[in-house]
Design a protein around this motif. Structure first.
Motif, PDB file in Angstrom:
ATOM      1  N   LEU A 122       0.811  -1.220   0.000  1.00 11.61           N
ATOM      2  CA  LEU A 122       0.000   0.000   0.000  1.00 11.61           C
ATOM      3  C   LEU A 122       0.845   1.272   0.000  1.00 11.61           C
ATOM      4  CD1 LEU A 122      -2.726  -1.058   2.608  1.00 11.61           C
ATOM      5  CD2 LEU A 122      -2.780  -1.325   0.124  1.00 11.61           C
ATOM      6  N   LYS A 123       2.177   1.113   0.116  1.00  8.49           N
ATOM      7  CA  LYS A 123       3.089   2.277   0.146  1.00  8.49           C
ATOM      8  C   LYS A 123       2.680   3.261   1.239  1.00  8.49           C
ATOM      9  CE  LYS A 123       4.197   2.077  -4.804  1.00  8.49           C
ATOM     10  NZ  LYS A 123       3.320   0.948  -5.177  1.00  8.49           N
ATOM     11  N   CYS A 124       2.391   2.725   2.414  1.00  7.30           N
ATOM     12  CA  CYS A 124       1.923   3.576   3.523  1.00  7.30           C
ATOM     13  C   CYS A 124       2.906   3.509   4.691  1.00  7.30           C
ATOM     14  CB  CYS A 124       0.525   3.145   3.955  1.00  7.30           C
ATOM     15  SG  CYS A 124       0.434   1.443   4.544  1.00  7.30           S
ATOM     16  N   LEU A 125       2.521   4.052   5.827  1.00 10.01           N
ATOM     17  CA  LEU A 125       3.390   4.103   7.001  1.00 10.01           C
ATOM     18  C   LEU A 125       3.277   2.824   7.828  1.00 10.01           C
ATOM     19  CD1 LEU A 125       2.651   7.769   8.176  1.00 10.01           C
ATOM     20  CD2 LEU A 125       4.649   6.956   6.889  1.00 10.01           C
ATOM     21  N   LEU A 126       4.342   2.491   8.549  1.00 11.60           N
ATOM     22  CA  LEU A 126       4.368   1.333   9.435  1.00 11.60           C
ATOM     23  C   LEU A 126       4.769   1.796  10.826  1.00 11.60           C
ATOM     24  CD1 LEU A 126       4.493  -1.723  10.152  1.00 11.60           C
ATOM     25  CD2 LEU A 126       6.865  -1.692   9.324  1.00 11.60           C
ATOM     26  N   VAL A 127       3.882   1.566  11.802  1.00 13.10           N
ATOM     27  CA  VAL A 127       4.173   1.976  13.171  1.00 13.10           C
ATOM     28  C   VAL A 127       4.726   0.779  13.934  1.00 13.10           C
ATOM     29  CG1 VAL A 127       3.293   3.023  15.285  1.00 13.10           C
ATOM     30  CG2 VAL A 127       2.291   3.639  13.069  1.00 13.10           C
ATOM     31  N   THR A 128       6.007   0.819  14.248  1.00 10.29           N
ATOM     32  CA  THR A 128       6.667  -0.227  15.021  1.00 10.29           C
ATOM     33  C   THR A 128       8.032   0.268  15.480  1.00 10.29           C
ATOM     34  OG1 THR A 128       7.456  -2.528  15.013  1.00 10.29           O
ATOM     35  CG2 THR A 128       7.734  -1.288  12.978  1.00 10.29           C
ATOM     36  N   ASN A 129       8.445  -0.234  16.625  1.00  4.73           N
ATOM     37  CA  ASN A 129       9.816   0.021  17.095  1.00  4.73           C
ATOM     38  C   ASN A 129      10.729  -1.162  16.787  1.00  4.73           C
ATOM     39  OD1 ASN A 129       9.205   2.544  18.049  1.00  4.73           O
ATOM     40  ND2 ASN A 129       9.047   1.950  20.200  1.00  4.73           N
ATOM     41  N   ASP A 130      10.186  -2.149  16.099  1.00  2.00           N
ATOM     42  CA  ASP A 130      10.970  -3.322  15.723  1.00  2.00           C
ATOM     43  C   ASP A 130      12.151  -2.878  14.847  1.00  2.00           C
ATOM     44  OD1 ASP A 130      11.943  -5.745  14.583  1.00  2.00           O
ATOM     45  OD2 ASP A 130       9.992  -6.686  14.878  1.00  2.00           O
ATOM     46  N   GLU A 131      13.369  -3.308  15.213  1.00  2.00           N
ATOM     47  CA  GLU A 131      14.560  -2.944  14.438  1.00  2.00           C
ATOM     48  C   GLU A 131      14.667  -3.739  13.147  1.00  2.00           C
ATOM     49  OE1 GLU A 131      16.508  -0.485  14.892  1.00  2.00           O
ATOM     50  OE2 GLU A 131      15.664   0.123  16.811  1.00  2.00           O
ATOM     51  N   TYR A 162       7.649   5.202  18.055  1.00  2.00           N
ATOM     52  CA  TYR A 162       6.776   5.784  19.070  1.00  2.00           C
ATOM     53  C   TYR A 162       7.400   5.647  20.449  1.00  2.00           C
ATOM     54  CZ  TYR A 162       5.776   0.916  20.010  1.00  2.00           C
ATOM     55  OH  TYR A 162       5.927  -0.410  20.327  1.00  2.00           O
ATOM     56  N   THR A 163       6.940   6.475  21.378  1.00  2.00           N
ATOM     57  CA  THR A 163       7.308   6.350  22.790  1.00  2.00           C
ATOM     58  C   THR A 163       6.087   6.709  23.630  1.00  2.00           C
ATOM     59  OG1 THR A 163       8.111   8.652  22.841  1.00  2.00           O
ATOM     60  CG2 THR A 163       9.760   6.904  22.481  1.00  2.00           C
ATOM     61  N   PHE A 164       6.063   6.185  24.854  1.00  2.00           N
ATOM     62  CA  PHE A 164       5.051   6.583  25.840  1.00  2.00           C
ATOM     63  C   PHE A 164       5.803   7.093  27.059  1.00  2.00           C
ATOM     64  CE2 PHE A 164       2.523   3.677  23.292  1.00  2.00           C
ATOM     65  CZ  PHE A 164       1.284   4.309  23.254  1.00  2.00           C
ATOM     66  N   VAL A 165       5.682   8.363  27.313  1.00  2.00           N
ATOM     67  CA  VAL A 165       6.333   8.963  28.475  1.00  2.00           C
ATOM     68  C   VAL A 165       5.239   9.374  29.456  1.00  2.00           C
ATOM     69  CG1 VAL A 165       7.855  10.776  29.317  1.00  2.00           C
ATOM     70  CG2 VAL A 165       8.215   9.798  27.034  1.00  2.00           C
ATOM     71  N   LYS A 205       4.015   9.729  21.889  1.00  2.00           N
ATOM     72  CA  LYS A 205       4.731  10.605  20.957  1.00  2.00           C
ATOM     73  C   LYS A 205       5.146   9.774  19.748  1.00  2.00           C
ATOM     74  CE  LYS A 205       8.759  13.614  20.365  1.00  2.00           C
ATOM     75  NZ  LYS A 205      10.003  14.146  20.978  1.00  2.00           N
ATOM     76  N   LEU A 206       4.702  10.196  18.568  1.00  2.00           N
ATOM     77  CA  LEU A 206       5.051   9.505  17.332  1.00  2.00           C
ATOM     78  C   LEU A 206       6.222  10.206  16.652  1.00  2.00           C
ATOM     79  CD1 LEU A 206       1.525   8.820  15.768  1.00  2.00           C
ATOM     80  CD2 LEU A 206       2.974   7.226  17.037  1.00  2.00           C
ATOM     81  N   GLU A 207       7.199   9.420  16.235  1.00  2.00           N
ATOM     82  CA  GLU A 207       8.347   9.957  15.507  1.00  2.00           C
ATOM     83  C   GLU A 207       8.164   9.634  14.032  1.00  2.00           C
ATOM     84  OE1 GLU A 207      13.135   9.104  15.112  1.00  2.00           O
ATOM     85  OE2 GLU A 207      12.157   8.668  17.029  1.00  2.00           O
ATOM     86  N   MET A 208       7.639  10.594  13.291  1.00  2.00           N
ATOM     87  CA  MET A 208       7.320  10.383  11.889  1.00  2.00           C
ATOM     88  C   MET A 208       8.600  10.341  11.039  1.00  2.00           C
ATOM     89  SD  MET A 208       4.092  10.202  12.272  1.00  2.00           S
ATOM     90  CE  MET A 208       3.376  10.263  10.622  1.00  2.00           C
ATOM     91  N   PRO A 209       8.543   9.763   9.833  1.00  2.00           N
ATOM     92  CA  PRO A 209       9.711   9.776   8.942  1.00  2.00           C
ATOM     93  C   PRO A 209      10.149  11.211   8.679  1.00  2.00           C
ATOM     94  CG  PRO A 209       8.031   8.298   8.094  1.00  2.00           C
ATOM     95  CD  PRO A 209       7.401   9.059   9.228  1.00  2.00           C
ATOM     96  N   PRO A 210      11.429  11.420   8.377  1.00  2.00           N
ATOM     97  CA  PRO A 210      11.907  12.789   8.123  1.00  2.00           C
ATOM     98  C   PRO A 210      11.150  13.420   6.959  1.00  2.00           C
ATOM     99  CG  PRO A 210      13.503  11.161   7.380  1.00  2.00           C
ATOM    100  CD  PRO A 210      12.478  10.416   8.171  1.00  2.00           C
ATOM    101  N   PRO A 211      10.951  14.737   6.991  1.00  2.00           N
ATOM    102  CA  PRO A 211      10.183  15.402   5.925  1.00  2.00           C
ATOM    103  C   PRO A 211      10.915  15.453   4.589  1.00  2.00           C
ATOM    104  CG  PRO A 211      11.071  17.015   7.463  1.00  2.00           C
ATOM    105  CD  PRO A 211      11.343  15.666   8.048  1.00  2.00           C
ATOM    106  N   PHE A 212      12.212  15.163   4.596  1.00  2.00           N
ATOM    107  CA  PHE A 212      12.970  15.146   3.341  1.00  2.00           C
ATOM    108  C   PHE A 212      14.157  14.200   3.491  1.00  2.00           C
ATOM    109  CE2 PHE A 212      14.928  18.296   5.986  1.00  2.00           C
ATOM    110  CZ  PHE A 212      16.286  18.236   5.712  1.00  2.00           C
TER     111      PHE A 212
END
Length: 573
Positions: free
Chosen positions: A488-497, A522-525, A530-537
């Protein structure tokens, strides 16, 4: 001096000859300022001793030697003596290599040849050739290293010893230092033809390629590159930079264009040296006179090509007319070039690469499924593929197990549906189209949640609204969320390396690029998400649909706010 080119490789010897090692009764070899007694070097006090090599034997040694001669009819003792000689020579040559003492090594070699008692093996020759090639950077030793290196190599070949990759590399370096790129390239070609245990590497081809580039023999350099490509050797920055430089110097605009994209694909951030070559090209009159590819006005074609290639480049040739304007500047955190105002792209993988990636995942999932023996009937992976075709309008995929088990390794910890729900809601709110993400979770985990009176209703609601897909027993969740994200060429939410065996089967360069573009961490503080999205460029060379170029330069600690970019635009833009 024209190099003697012996018949380098014997087809009957395809493997490296094992090292046979050396020495005999306590003999001494004195070389320069060191005395080698058996395998132990002893440094002389007088460092000014002239280079002399001699074999000397004390009277007691001579008596022992005479006794040895009388019993020489015993073959085992003779064989052992020869073995010790060869072993000692190898140890001493290694000592010379570590101390970079070429003169001492050559003296040992000459003494061994003169004595006739030592049978030189591949590792002896390899050690000598390495030391010769390592000495060419010293102007005072260069001539000696080249001349003696070729003498040693000729003896190696005439002895019937097949050179391995290390030896070929060493001699290729010697040939390149002498300016004979043709011979350096011939060595590699002959080595490839013969085949065997050793295979060529980047370092094997490097001397010939760089030699041709230095001498501005562009066509020969391109021929080496083609040979490397056929052998499956990937270029690195030094080699691409050299090819770019010779193309700039000889005015090959099409090759310049090609190597700019090679740098984009293989390197990313460039060194100062490479960036100067690029600046030199765009500042040349030749670059300004380059005729555009003919599709400069077809904006839709350029846009479609950029989309197909993953954004950030179209690959259709030079765009625009007029003189190039070259500036150095910075890029904002949002990806805006502060010199020209253009927004840089987050470069994705191209369609061909992505399709291969998807196909490899399907094949892997099917193969692993076939190997699993389970009492419970297992759904075929193709069922998920069909389901995704019907419901696959997602902007994000969630690795449910990874999110639910995040930081749950405490005494009363378990699967946190609350964390998973928080990610689902955040992504829904972030979606401009108000689309729900897709959660992938194993059947065993889903059944446990459905039986929980607190969580059951929410899980049922997710299933009914196609927010949750249950993966079957015996399957690996990784196959599903990875396939869905790629398809789907979409985002994947995971902290899996993503370092497990399944990921090792994928192209590392492609996979790293794909992760950078698609993975959301992502992190939970204190319960706050808090989501860490891919860099904008993407920090790679970029070619815009308008024909401009942006080139990132390596900076200390990769601090983006301090990174310099070369901004290259046309006056007519």
């Amino acid at each position: 001096m024209k190099l003697k080119k012996p018949s380098l490789f014997s087809s009957s010897l395809l493997c490296a000859v094992p090292c046979v090692l050396l020495s005999q009764a306590p003999r001494r070899v004195r070389v320069s300022s060191s005395v080698f007694v058996n395998a132990k070097p002893v440094t002389l006090r007088n460092r000014a001793v002239n280079l002399r090599v001699y074999y000397s034997m004390a009277p007691a040694d001579q008596n022992r030697s005479r006794h040895h001669d009388e019993s020489s009819s015993k073959p085992n003792k003779k064989k052992k003596s020869s073995h010790n000689l060869e072993k000692n020579l190898f140890v001493n040559l290694n000592f010379c290599s570590k101390s970079k003492d070429l003169s001492a090594a050559l003296a040992l070699y000459d003494a061994a040849i003169t004595s006739g008692d030592v049978r030189l093996g591949q590792q002896h020759f390899q050690s000598l050739l390495y030391l010769c090639s390592a000495s060419i950077s010293d102007p005072s030793l260069q001539t000696l290293a080249i001349d003696r290196g070729f003498q040693i190599f000729n003896r190696m070949v005439s002895s019937g010893i097949t050179p391995n990759e290390s030896s070929v590399t060493a001699v290729a370096r010697l040939a390149a230092a002498k300016g004979d790129g043709d011979y350096a390239f011939k060595l590699v070609k002959d080595f490839v033809v013969v085949g065997g245990v050793s295979v060529p590497r980047l370092r094997t081809y490097g001397p010939a390629l760089l030699c041709f580039c230095d001498k501005l023999e562009a066509e020969k350099a391109y021929e080496v590159e083609e040979h490397m490509d056929a052998s499956g050797i990937a270029l690195e920055e030094a080699e691409i930079s050299a090819l770019l430089k010779v193309s700039v110097a000889t005015g090959r605009e099409n090759k310049v264009y090609r190597y700019l994209h090679k740098l984009r694909e293989c390197v990313g951030c460039l060194s100062e040296e490479t960036s100067k070559i690029i600046e030199e090209w765009f500042c040349r009159e030749t670059a300004s006179e380059v005729i555009e590819s003919g599709i400069g006005s077809d904006v839709e074609l350029l846009r479609a090509a950029a989309l197909k290639n993953g954004g950030g480049w179209h690959g259709l040739g030079w765009i625009g007319k007029g003189k190039w304007i070259v500036k150095k500047g910075n890029v904002s955190q949002a990806g805006e070039c502060l010199s020209c105002g253009e927004h840089l792209a987050c470069v994705d993988t191209n369609e061909v690469e992505t399709e291969k990636f998807v196909d490899s995942l399907v094949a892997l999932a099917m193969e692993r499924k076939a190997k699993i023996n389970s009492c419970e009937p297992m759904a075929d992976f193709s069922e998920f593929q069909e389901w995704l075709k019907k419901h696959g309008d997602y902007e994000a995929i969630l690795d449910g197990a990874n999110i639910g088990l995040y930081q749950q390794n405490f005494a009363d910890g378990g699967f946190s549906l609350t964390q998973l729900e928080a990610v689902v809601k955040e992504l829904y709110n972030k979606s401009g189209n108000k689309k729900w993400p897709l959660i992938l979770l194993h059947k065993k985990r889903v059944n446990a949640l459905l039986e929980n009176p607190i969580h059951g209703n929410l899980v049922e609601e997710w299933i009914n609204n196609n927010v949750l897909y249950t993966t079957p027993p015996g399957s690996n969740d990784d196959w599903y969320w990875l396939y869905a994200t790629a398809k789907l060429k979409c985002l994947l939410v995971t902290n899996d390396e993503m370092r497990d065996h399944i990921f090792e089967l994928l192209s590392s360069s492609f996979f790293q690029k794909w992760k950078e573009r698609h993975q959301v961490r992502y992190t939970f503080v204190k319960g706050c998400l808090k989501l860490e999205m891919p860099p904008p460029f993407s920090v790679v060379i970029q070619e815009s649909e308008k024909g401009s170029w942006h080139v990132p330069i390596t900076c200390q600690n990769n601090e983006e706010s301090l990174r310099n970019w070369i901004c290259i635009t046309r006056q007519s833009l």
